[in-house]
Design a protein around this motif. Structure first.
Motif, PDB file in Angstrom:
ATOM      1  N   LEU A  90      -6.897   4.738  -5.085  1.00 44.67           N
ATOM      2  CA  LEU A  90      -6.659   3.706  -5.868  1.00 44.67           C
ATOM      3  C   LEU A  90      -6.520   2.184  -5.034  1.00 44.67           C
ATOM      4  CD1 LEU A  90      -4.093   5.685  -7.812  1.00 44.67           C
ATOM      5  CD2 LEU A  90      -5.996   4.815  -8.490  1.00 44.67           C
ATOM      6  N   ILE A  91      -6.175   2.217  -3.815  1.00 40.96           N
ATOM      7  CA  ILE A  91      -6.070   0.867  -3.280  1.00 40.96           C
ATOM      8  C   ILE A  91      -7.679   0.362  -3.333  1.00 40.96           C
ATOM      9  CG2 ILE A  91      -5.683  -0.307  -1.009  1.00 40.96           C
ATOM     10  CD1 ILE A  91      -3.440   1.723  -0.529  1.00 40.96           C
ATOM     11  N   VAL A 150       0.809  -2.846   7.498  1.00 41.36           N
ATOM     12  CA  VAL A 150      -0.032  -3.849   7.229  1.00 41.36           C
ATOM     13  C   VAL A 150      -0.745  -3.730   5.668  1.00 41.36           C
ATOM     14  CG1 VAL A 150      -2.293  -5.201   7.590  1.00 41.36           C
ATOM     15  CG2 VAL A 150      -0.775  -4.504   9.490  1.00 41.36           C
ATOM     16  N   LEU A 151      -1.066  -2.521   5.291  1.00 42.81           N
ATOM     17  CA  LEU A 151      -1.248  -2.356   3.989  1.00 42.81           C
ATOM     18  C   LEU A 151      -0.447  -2.630   3.114  1.00 42.81           C
ATOM     19  CD1 LEU A 151      -3.361   1.228   3.877  1.00 42.81           C
ATOM     20  CD2 LEU A 151      -4.041  -0.930   2.789  1.00 42.81           C
ATOM     21  N   VAL A 152       0.781  -2.054   3.261  1.00 43.73           N
ATOM     22  CA  VAL A 152       1.969  -2.428   2.380  1.00 43.73           C
ATOM     23  C   VAL A 152       2.112  -3.872   2.083  1.00 43.73           C
ATOM     24  CG1 VAL A 152       4.376  -2.371   2.010  1.00 43.73           C
ATOM     25  CG2 VAL A 152       3.156  -0.323   2.743  1.00 43.73           C
ATOM     26  N   SER A 153       2.088  -4.579   3.292  1.00 46.40           N
ATOM     27  CA  SER A 153       2.241  -6.243   3.005  1.00 46.40           C
ATOM     28  C   SER A 153       1.243  -6.872   2.503  1.00 46.40           C
ATOM     29  CB  SER A 153       2.141  -6.799   4.738  1.00 46.40           C
ATOM     30  OG  SER A 153       3.098  -6.299   5.434  1.00 46.40           O
ATOM     31  N   THR A 154      -0.153  -6.286   2.520  1.00 45.37           N
ATOM     32  CA  THR A 154      -1.209  -7.005   1.915  1.00 45.37           C
ATOM     33  C   THR A 154      -1.017  -6.771   0.447  1.00 45.37           C
ATOM     34  OG1 THR A 154      -2.702  -4.986   2.225  1.00 45.37           O
ATOM     35  CG2 THR A 154      -2.918  -6.687   3.890  1.00 45.37           C
ATOM     36  N   LEU A 155      -0.820  -5.426  -0.046  1.00 42.35           N
ATOM     37  CA  LEU A 155      -0.701  -5.291  -1.466  1.00 42.35           C
ATOM     38  C   LEU A 155       0.301  -5.999  -2.258  1.00 42.35           C
ATOM     39  CD1 LEU A 155      -1.063  -1.194  -1.144  1.00 42.35           C
ATOM     40  CD2 LEU A 155      -2.800  -3.018  -2.500  1.00 42.35           C
ATOM     41  N   SER A 209      -1.264  -3.895  -7.752  1.00 37.92           N
ATOM     42  CA  SER A 209      -1.208  -4.035  -6.188  1.00 37.92           C
ATOM     43  C   SER A 209       0.328  -3.947  -5.854  1.00 37.92           C
ATOM     44  CB  SER A 209      -1.644  -5.386  -5.751  1.00 37.92           C
ATOM     45  OG  SER A 209      -2.840  -5.884  -6.088  1.00 37.92           O
ATOM     46  N   LEU A 210       1.222  -4.475  -6.785  1.00 35.84           N
ATOM     47  CA  LEU A 210       2.574  -4.138  -6.586  1.00 35.84           C
ATOM     48  C   LEU A 210       2.941  -2.830  -6.691  1.00 35.84           C
ATOM     49  CD1 LEU A 210       4.145  -7.357  -8.547  1.00 35.84           C
ATOM     50  CD2 LEU A 210       4.029  -7.345  -6.171  1.00 35.84           C
TER      51      LEU A 210
END
Length: 519
Positions: free
Chosen positions: A34-35, A94-99, A203-204
């Motif tokens: 889904l990302i 990093v994935l959480v931050s970018t999303l 994204s959130l």
């Protein structure tokens, strides 16, 4: 599998195999997929904003070129930045931050009334989404056993297709609505603003959902955090089997020579625990990144670094430029066929006639409503990807990722050249469908191959470097296409076709992948 690991500790392949394959892996495929679908939406959202927001922002053809280029520029800069962080601080963080950045800025951008500020917001969206795109494949791959890894990674292509199908559906559901425009003085919030906001919400939601997942155990072992890695593997075992985590057969993990770099070998402190706020830690983090960047640019990895960068450049220059401009081309065809029924004309003729006539009557398309068939065409292009998305994971073990790469790039090159000979919107649609199906397949395959070509400590950085090369090409392509399509449109068609052909030839030099355990 022998039992010697019970005494000396298990290597990663034995440890991940002992967790089984089940619920955890399906949930992980769902979120990373889904990302990936969300990045497909984020990258091509501008293609629907272009025709819808032209009047509000008073955009010329070159303005449109700059607006499509803004997220690309963000990706060029963001890819390597996030790649370096992911290979030192961790994949999940990093994935959480970018999303979260992408979602927050996306919603904010929907309220912006000034074109340069809107472009700046799209730049930040591109900057953050490049991180998510480059990391989701390595993150997913590092939880898999060798026998499942290539097939699981290939299922990601299906999620990209989902994103390409969802985008025109969301646009079709929101942009044509007439009664939702809010006006207050100089502030206006039209249906396309609602559309931009709606596309930012996933994204959130994905960012918050990802917080419930663990860090990659392969990455934790690479950093020397063996206790954390073992705890993570026990948790995966519990979710897959429903058994007590204490019954997990592996009791210790084999410690290997830390390849993460000289800096972490000289210190007992894990790279993951470094604080960006402390100058001393920050200095170590930069030396870490520098050592890893140099490793990518030296044998034995130099050859693969150059190859993947060149393949990505040729492929993504063509893909992003044409995919973002396809709705615009469909729009121009609709306009032409509405004015001159039963008249055949090439893509180049249509662009020339429509642009020169528009400039006189309605330069900013304020009277024009996007034709319903434009949404329909883009939806059909997305649906055309389903057969190849299914063919890839089902046959990748028999034919190999390398075969699929060469085949898809070679045929895509011929299709791109065929655009010059198109005489009506139906032919344009058929070629667009084949182009999207094959090039999106190739993009996912390059990521699959990258996971196998590079070791854990360089994997995301290598993906990021190739992404940077690709986005750089996409940036140049978008800017030049905006000008060339209105002046001399045979040039971009020939150039993009040649790029795809060269990328196909370069794929012959890649090794076979998917056969060995991850380094």
């Amino acid at each position: 599998m022998g039992l010697d690991f019970l005494e000396h500790g298990a290597d990663f392949e034995a440890a991940i195999s002992a967790t089984g394959f089940g619920r955890f892996h399906f949930c992980l495929l769902a979120i990373t997929g889904l990302i990936y679908a969300n990045t497909a939406i984020g990258i091509t959202i501008v293609s629907f904003v272009l025709p819808a927001a032209t009047c509000d922002f008073r955009m010329t053809s070159s303005d449109k070129g700059w607006l499509t280029a803004a997220p690309m520029l963000g990706m060029v800069i963001g890819s390597y930045f996030w790649g370096c962080l992911a290979d030192t601080k961790g994949r999940k963080l990093v994935l959480v931050s970018t999303l979260l950045i992408d979602g927050f800025v996306g919603i904010t951008s929907s309220f912006v009334q000034i074109l340069p500020v809107f472009m700046a917001c799209r730049f930040i969206n591109g900057f953050s989404i490049a991180g998510a795109m480059g990391i989701c494949f390595p993150y997913l791959g590092e939880f898999q056993q060798t026998k499942y890894r290539e097939k699981i990674l290939c299922w990601m292509e299906m999620f990209w297709t989902l994103g390409v199908i969802l985008l025109p559906l969301i646009a079709w559901g929101i942009i044509p609505i007439q009664g939702i425009r809010i006006e207050n003085g100089s502030f206006s919030y039209d249906s396309w603003n609602w559309f931009v906001s709606a596309c930012a919400v996933p994204s959130l939601l994905l960012g918050f959902w990802l917080m419930t997942f663990p860090e990659s155990p392969k990455f934790m072992m690479e950093c020397g955090d063996y206790d954390d890695a073992l705890a993570c593997l026990k948790s995966i075992y519990r979710q897959n089997t429903g058994d007590d985590p204490d019954n997990y057969p592996i009791k210790s993990l084999k410690e290997k020579v830390r390849t993460i770099s000289v800096a972490s070998q000289n210190s007992q402190k894990s790279v993951r625990s470094l604080s960006i706020r402390k100058p001393k830690d920050l200095k170590r983090l930069f030396s870490e990144i520098w050592v890893q960047t140099k490793a990518l640019c030296r044998p034995p990895y130099l050859k693969y670094t150059i190859l993947t960068c060149l393949i990505q450049f040729g492929l993504t220059t063509s893909y992003y430029t044409l995919m973002i401009w396809f709705p615009e081309l469909f729009n121009r065809y609709e306009e032409f066929e509405h004015r001159f029924p039963n008249t055949s004309a090439s893509v180049c003729d249509v662009s020339g006639i429509v642009v020169s006539d528009e400039a006189v009557a309605d330069p900013f398309d304020c009277e024009k409503i996007i034709d319903q068939s434009v949404y329909m065409h883009t939806l059909i292009v997305g649906l055309a990807c389903i057969p190849t998305s299914l063919w890839l994971p089902l046959c990748v073990h028999k034919l190999g990722a390398k075969f699929f790469l060469i085949f898809s790039l070679g045929v895509a090159a011929l299709v791109t050249f065929g655009l010059y000979f198109v005489q009506n919107s139906t032919q344009n649609l058929v070629l667009s469908c084949i182009f999207e199906a094959l090039t999106s397949l190739a993009i996912s395959l390059v990521f699959c191959v990258l996971v196998d070509l590079f070791p854990t400590n360089l994997r995301v950085m290598a993906a990021a470097l190739s992404l940077t090369a690709g986005r750089g090409g996409g940036l140049i392509g978008n800017l030049s296409f905006g000008y060339l399509i209105d002046i001399n449109c045979i040039v971009p068609i020939v150039v993009f076709s040649a790029f795809l052909l060269i990328a196909a030839i370069l794929c012959f030099f890649l090794p076979k992948t998917g056969q060995e355990a991850l380094d």
